[in-house]
Design a protein around this motif. Structure first.
Motif, PDB file in Angstrom:
ATOM      1  N   GLN A  56      -9.988  18.855 -14.288  1.00  0.00           N
ATOM      2  CA  GLN A  56      -9.359  18.875 -15.606  1.00  0.00           C
ATOM      3  C   GLN A  56      -7.924  18.365 -15.552  1.00  0.00           C
ATOM      4  O   GLN A  56      -7.383  17.913 -16.558  1.00  0.00           O
ATOM      5  CB  GLN A  56      -9.374  20.297 -16.161  1.00  0.00           C
ATOM      6  CG  GLN A  56     -10.761  20.704 -16.599  1.00  0.00           C
ATOM      7  CD  GLN A  56     -10.766  21.315 -17.980  1.00  0.00           C
ATOM      8  OE1 GLN A  56      -9.901  22.125 -18.300  1.00  0.00           O
ATOM      9  NE2 GLN A  56     -11.715  20.930 -18.802  1.00  0.00           N
ATOM     10  N   ASN A  57      -7.336  18.464 -14.416  1.00  0.00           N
ATOM     11  CA  ASN A  57      -5.960  17.995 -14.258  1.00  0.00           C
ATOM     12  C   ASN A  57      -5.894  16.651 -13.535  1.00  0.00           C
ATOM     13  O   ASN A  57      -4.859  16.260 -13.026  1.00  0.00           O
ATOM     14  CB  ASN A  57      -5.141  19.027 -13.484  1.00  0.00           C
ATOM     15  CG  ASN A  57      -4.833  20.233 -14.336  1.00  0.00           C
ATOM     16  OD1 ASN A  57      -3.946  20.199 -15.175  1.00  0.00           O
ATOM     17  ND2 ASN A  57      -5.600  21.298 -14.157  1.00  0.00           N
ATOM     18  N   ALA A  58      -7.043  15.981 -13.531  1.00  0.00           N
ATOM     19  CA  ALA A  58      -7.124  14.719 -12.789  1.00  0.00           C
ATOM     20  C   ALA A  58      -6.201  13.666 -13.378  1.00  0.00           C
ATOM     21  O   ALA A  58      -5.929  13.657 -14.578  1.00  0.00           O
ATOM     22  CB  ALA A  58      -8.563  14.206 -12.795  1.00  0.00           C
ATOM     23  N   VAL A  59      -5.699  12.819 -12.513  1.00  0.00           N
ATOM     24  CA  VAL A  59      -4.864  11.691 -12.918  1.00  0.00           C
ATOM     25  C   VAL A  59      -5.446  10.454 -12.238  1.00  0.00           C
ATOM     26  O   VAL A  59      -5.696  10.478 -11.034  1.00  0.00           O
ATOM     27  CB  VAL A  59      -3.395  11.889 -12.472  1.00  0.00           C
ATOM     28  CG1 VAL A  59      -2.552  10.669 -12.805  1.00  0.00           C
ATOM     29  CG2 VAL A  59      -2.812  13.140 -13.105  1.00  0.00           C
ATOM     30  N   GLU A  60      -5.664   9.412 -13.034  1.00  0.00           N
ATOM     31  CA  GLU A  60      -6.227   8.194 -12.449  1.00  0.00           C
ATOM     32  C   GLU A  60      -5.148   7.430 -11.678  1.00  0.00           C
ATOM     33  O   GLU A  60      -4.100   7.119 -12.233  1.00  0.00           O
ATOM     34  CB  GLU A  60      -6.767   7.272 -13.552  1.00  0.00           C
ATOM     35  CG  GLU A  60      -8.067   7.749 -14.175  1.00  0.00           C
ATOM     36  CD  GLU A  60      -9.289   7.551 -13.288  1.00  0.00           C
ATOM     37  OE1 GLU A  60      -9.190   6.792 -12.296  1.00  0.00           O
ATOM     38  OE2 GLU A  60     -10.325   8.174 -13.585  1.00  0.00           O
ATOM     39  N   PRO A  61      -5.396   7.133 -10.428  1.00  0.00           N
ATOM     40  CA  PRO A  61      -4.449   6.251  -9.731  1.00  0.00           C
ATOM     41  C   PRO A  61      -4.615   4.825 -10.241  1.00  0.00           C
ATOM     42  O   PRO A  61      -5.586   4.538 -10.945  1.00  0.00           O
ATOM     43  CB  PRO A  61      -4.873   6.367  -8.266  1.00  0.00           C
ATOM     44  CG  PRO A  61      -6.287   6.801  -8.299  1.00  0.00           C
ATOM     45  CD  PRO A  61      -6.506   7.546  -9.581  1.00  0.00           C
TER      46      PRO A  61
ATOM     47  N   SER B  35      -9.440  10.655  -8.651  1.00  0.00           N
ATOM     48  CA  SER B  35      -8.547  11.110  -9.722  1.00  0.00           C
ATOM     49  C   SER B  35      -8.220  12.603  -9.590  1.00  0.00           C
ATOM     50  O   SER B  35      -7.091  13.013  -9.866  1.00  0.00           O
ATOM     51  CB  SER B  35      -9.134  10.786 -11.095  1.00  0.00           C
ATOM     52  OG  SER B  35     -10.385  11.396 -11.235  1.00  0.00           O
ATOM     53  N   PHE B  38      -5.784  12.820  -6.777  1.00  0.00           N
ATOM     54  CA  PHE B  38      -4.513  12.214  -7.167  1.00  0.00           C
ATOM     55  C   PHE B  38      -3.739  13.142  -8.108  1.00  0.00           C
ATOM     56  O   PHE B  38      -2.519  13.241  -8.026  1.00  0.00           O
ATOM     57  CB  PHE B  38      -4.782  10.862  -7.846  1.00  0.00           C
ATOM     58  CG  PHE B  38      -3.547  10.021  -8.009  1.00  0.00           C
ATOM     59  CD1 PHE B  38      -2.870   9.541  -6.900  1.00  0.00           C
ATOM     60  CD2 PHE B  38      -3.057   9.711  -9.278  1.00  0.00           C
ATOM     61  CE1 PHE B  38      -1.734   8.769  -7.049  1.00  0.00           C
ATOM     62  CE2 PHE B  38      -1.929   8.934  -9.425  1.00  0.00           C
ATOM     63  CZ  PHE B  38      -1.271   8.463  -8.314  1.00  0.00           C
ATOM     64  N   GLY B  39      -4.491  13.842  -8.982  1.00  0.00           N
ATOM     65  CA  GLY B  39      -3.856  14.800  -9.890  1.00  0.00           C
ATOM     66  C   GLY B  39      -3.107  15.877  -9.128  1.00  0.00           C
ATOM     67  O   GLY B  39      -2.006  16.287  -9.510  1.00  0.00           O
ATOM     68  N   ILE B  42      -0.040  14.055  -7.061  1.00  0.00           N
ATOM     69  CA  ILE B  42       1.115  13.596  -7.848  1.00  0.00           C
ATOM     70  C   ILE B  42       1.910  14.771  -8.400  1.00  0.00           C
ATOM     71  O   ILE B  42       3.127  14.675  -8.588  1.00  0.00           O
ATOM     72  CB  ILE B  42       0.671  12.617  -8.957  1.00  0.00           C
ATOM     73  CG1 ILE B  42       1.887  11.816  -9.427  1.00  0.00           C
ATOM     74  CG2 ILE B  42       0.004  13.342 -10.117  1.00  0.00           C
ATOM     75  CD1 ILE B  42       1.548  10.518 -10.073  1.00  0.00           C
ATOM     76  N   ARG B  43       1.243  15.881  -8.630  1.00  0.00           N
ATOM     77  CA  ARG B  43       1.989  17.050  -9.113  1.00  0.00           C
ATOM     78  C   ARG B  43       2.861  17.625  -8.001  1.00  0.00           C
ATOM     79  O   ARG B  43       3.895  18.214  -8.257  1.00  0.00           O
ATOM     80  CB  ARG B  43       1.020  18.103  -9.644  1.00  0.00           C
ATOM     81  CG  ARG B  43       0.537  17.761 -11.046  1.00  0.00           C
ATOM     82  CD  ARG B  43      -0.397  18.822 -11.593  1.00  0.00           C
ATOM     83  NE  ARG B  43      -0.780  18.511 -12.957  1.00  0.00           N
ATOM     84  CZ  ARG B  43      -1.729  17.631 -13.291  1.00  0.00           C
ATOM     85  NH1 ARG B  43      -2.362  16.968 -12.346  1.00  0.00           N
ATOM     86  NH2 ARG B  43      -2.016  17.413 -14.561  1.00  0.00           N
ATOM     87  N   ARG B 117       4.960  14.166 -17.047  1.00  0.00           N
ATOM     88  CA  ARG B 117       3.859  13.222 -16.830  1.00  0.00           C
ATOM     89  C   ARG B 117       2.795  13.393 -17.895  1.00  0.00           C
ATOM     90  O   ARG B 117       1.616  13.212 -17.642  1.00  0.00           O
ATOM     91  CB  ARG B 117       3.221  13.456 -15.462  1.00  0.00           C
ATOM     92  CG  ARG B 117       4.021  12.891 -14.307  1.00  0.00           C
ATOM     93  CD  ARG B 117       3.159  12.824 -13.078  1.00  0.00           C
ATOM     94  NE  ARG B 117       2.024  11.961 -13.317  1.00  0.00           N
ATOM     95  CZ  ARG B 117       2.028  10.663 -13.055  1.00  0.00           C
ATOM     96  NH1 ARG B 117       3.084  10.092 -12.573  1.00  0.00           N
ATOM     97  NH2 ARG B 117       0.945   9.941 -13.305  1.00  0.00           N
ATOM     98  N   THR B 120      -0.374  11.420 -18.450  1.00  0.00           N
ATOM     99  CA  THR B 120      -1.516  11.438 -17.540  1.00  0.00           C
ATOM    100  C   THR B 120      -2.558  12.470 -17.956  1.00  0.00           C
ATOM    101  O   THR B 120      -3.637  12.496 -17.408  1.00  0.00           O
ATOM    102  CB  THR B 120      -1.073  11.739 -16.104  1.00  0.00           C
ATOM    103  OG1 THR B 120      -0.539  13.054 -16.098  1.00  0.00           O
ATOM    104  CG2 THR B 120      -0.056  10.750 -15.615  1.00  0.00           C
ATOM    105  N   ARG B 122      -5.523  13.854 -19.838  1.00  0.00           N
ATOM    106  CA  ARG B 122      -6.631  13.120 -20.429  1.00  0.00           C
ATOM    107  C   ARG B 122      -7.008  13.782 -21.746  1.00  0.00           C
ATOM    108  O   ARG B 122      -7.606  14.853 -21.758  1.00  0.00           O
ATOM    109  CB  ARG B 122      -7.811  13.088 -19.463  1.00  0.00           C
ATOM    110  CG  ARG B 122      -7.420  12.335 -18.192  1.00  0.00           C
ATOM    111  CD  ARG B 122      -8.603  12.041 -17.352  1.00  0.00           C
ATOM    112  NE  ARG B 122      -9.213  13.270 -16.857  1.00  0.00           N
ATOM    113  CZ  ARG B 122     -10.337  13.279 -16.151  1.00  0.00           C
ATOM    114  NH1 ARG B 122     -10.951  12.156 -15.895  1.00  0.00           N
ATOM    115  NH2 ARG B 122     -10.829  14.408 -15.704  1.00  0.00           N
ATOM    116  N   LEU B 125     -10.319  15.356 -22.743  1.00  0.00           N
ATOM    117  CA  LEU B 125     -10.722  16.694 -22.337  1.00  0.00           C
ATOM    118  C   LEU B 125     -10.155  17.690 -23.332  1.00  0.00           C
ATOM    119  O   LEU B 125      -9.089  18.248 -23.142  1.00  0.00           O
ATOM    120  CB  LEU B 125     -10.214  17.008 -20.931  1.00  0.00           C
ATOM    121  CG  LEU B 125     -10.864  16.202 -19.809  1.00  0.00           C
ATOM    122  CD1 LEU B 125     -10.182  16.532 -18.501  1.00  0.00           C
ATOM    123  CD2 LEU B 125     -12.352  16.488 -19.734  1.00  0.00           C
TER     124      LEU B 125
END
Lengths: 333, 183
Positions: A56-61, B35, B38-39, B42-43, B117, B120, B122, B125
């Motif tokens: 749910q907290n995913a971020v696309e690189p 993803s 990465f989430g 990046i945090r 951020r 980022t 989504r 959701l």
């Protein structure tokens, strides 16, 4: 069972999943989980929840990273774990390339616009020069115009003087006259007569000059070693004709002075033919008169086995009238 | 660019393929988890370029040290996210990173990470807001501090001046809320 519930509720399983336990604590949780399915189940549920939370907290690189990573993985299949550091630095080289591509594009775009600008400036400069030239021409023309107008005025005043002197009769003496015609400005008949006379003599001079040039050409042709003279002999009588033929330069003249063909009438004309591969090819028509010039240029041909002259109706025929063949001669030397 | 068809395998299939170092395993691994990982990364590091470097490093480490993973120990993602978190934490605690970001005090307030951020998130959701409603702020702060900031529970207790027991309880409560929510 009560112990297990307490163990679960202590929160240590969450810490295990979040990986914040020290090695001994970890081992303890793992052995407990191995012993008690309830603990394992709890661990599974916690980790599943954390996975979903991460999702749910995913971020696309960035999109180009996929290829970079995949190349690295598939390319480094056999390499030991210690290699990644090196690979990372290699990869860092890969990423700027993308940026470099963009800079190249802008570089080229910039160069192209500079080039375009230079071309435009050059074109502008050229146009400016032409404009200046045109302006100068315009000024020159205006000056000339002025000059002509002055001249005409001068002539008019002179004419008036003559008129007064000769009592208005026609002029005989030449005046300063140019070929300029000034519309509606001079109505004097004398001046017009003079102008037309002048024009005529100019024409005559031109015609003479042209004739002169023709003669020069003929002379040149006759001094050319390639020029051949062919005598056409009479078929029916003893008349004859002389041709001058230069096959190299495709030139052909008839010499009328040296021909004894009788003068043709108004309804007929002589026609010259070249015979080539047994076929007659017309080289044009000509007249024979007492007052004729010496040479007359005809159409020519580069190769011919013979030449002949027939008498045809005025304007010539498509095919020679064999009965009317006057003279003929072979082209061979 | 239109997104490519993403490869997705079941966890079992993926594990088998990973053990055999198949090409499709690499693709599926990336498509399924990049993803999410990465989430998390990046945090923790709060720098896109650095996060991408770490994501690469994470995948290389997953790929190369896969023999050390055992499905008996737990979910694949748990193992992977721990690699990602450890690499990220190592990076921000390294001398290099600290020198680079001298002026940037590590933020305690985790919500500011996401605020900085917010693009980022989504928005597709729709459940996220729902989830945030269910998760009490004090629960979320601790959860994110540990999960997304790489704090140990001890550090979190110290940072928030809350007894260790309370940290543990709140963390557990937060995760229970998550479990309820996802069920």
């Amino acid at each position: 069972m009560e112990d297990i519930k307490q163990y679960i509720e202590s929160g240590i399983l969450e810490l295990y999943i979040l990986d914040t336990l020290n090695p001994e604590e970890k081992l303890e949780v793992e052995s407990m989980a191995a012993k008690y399915p309830a603990i394992q189940k709890e661990l599974d549920e916690i980790s599943q929840a954390m996975e979903l939370y991460a999702e749910q907290n995913a971020v696309e690189p960035s999109e180009n990273l996929r290829e970079t990573v995949l190349n690295q993985l598939i390319g480094t299949t056999q390499e030991p774990v210690s290699v990644p550091q090196k690979n990372i630095s290699e990869n860092k080289k890969v990423i700027p390339l993308q940026a470099a591509k963009q800079t190249y594009f802008y570089k080229y775009a910039f160069a192209a616009s500079i080039a375009l600008l230079l071309v435009s400036l050059a074109a502008l400069f050229n146009m400016y020069n032409r404009l200046q030239e045109s302006r100068q021409q315009l000024v020159t023309l205006q000056l000339q115009n002025q000059k002509f107008a002055n001249q005409v005025n001068f002539q008019e005043s002179q004419l008036n003087q003559y008129k007064q002197q000769s009592g208005g009769t026609a002029l005989q003496k030449p005046v300063f006259v140019d070929s300029v015609t000034v519309k509606g400005k001079t109505n004097t008949p004398g001046l017009i007569a003079m102008q037309s006379e002048l024009k005529q003599s100019k024409k005559r001079i031109l015609a003479l000059e042209l004739q002169n040039k023709d003669h020069e050409k003929e002379l040149n042709a006759f001094s050319d070693p390639d020029t051949r003279f062919i005598k056409l002999k009479g078929v029916k009588d003893s008349s004859s004709m002389l041709l001058a033929w230069n096959p190299e330069k495709k030139q052909l003249w008839i010499n009328k002075k040296a021909s004894t063909l009788p003068a043709n009438d108004q309804q007929h004309q002589y026609q010259l033919w070249a015979i080539r591969k047994l076929k007659p090819i017309s080289l044009g028509v000509f007249d024979v008169r007492k007052t004729d010039s010496i040479m007359e240029k005809m159409a020519s041909i580069d190769k011919a086995s013979a030449f002949a002259v027939t008498l045809e109706p005025r304007g010539g025929s498509e095919k020679p009238t064999m009965k009317q063949m006057m003279v003929m001669g072979f082209a061979h030397k | 660019m239109i997104k490519k068809r993403k490869i997705s395998l079941s966890e079992e299939e993926l594990i088998t393929a990973l053990q055999q170092h198949e090409k499709i395993a690499a693709e599926a691994l990336y498509d399924m988890y990049s993803s999410s990982l990465f989430g998390v990364i990046i945090r923790i590091v709060q720098n896109n370029e650095l996060a991408e470097d770490i994501l690469q490093e994470t995948f290389v480490k997953i790929w190369n040290s896969f023999p050390s993973y055992s499905s008996d120990k737990g979910r694949l993602f748990t193992w992977m996210v721990n690699i990602a978190r450890n690499l990220s934490i190592d990076k921000i605690r390294s001398k290099d990173y600290k020198n680079q970001t001298k002026n940037h005090e590590l933020e305690i307030n985790v919500t500011s990470i996401d605020a900085s951020r917010n693009t980022t998130y989504r928005p597709e959701l729709l459940g996220v807001k729902d989830l945030l409603d269910k998760l009490r702020p004090e629960q979320k702060v601790i959860l994110d501090l540990v999960y997304f900031k790489g704090y140990t529970h001890l550090e979190a207790a110290d940072e928030l001046s809350i007894p260790l027991g309370t940290i543990k309880t709140r963390l557990r409560m937060a995760i229970i809320q998550l479990r309820k929510y996802f069920n």
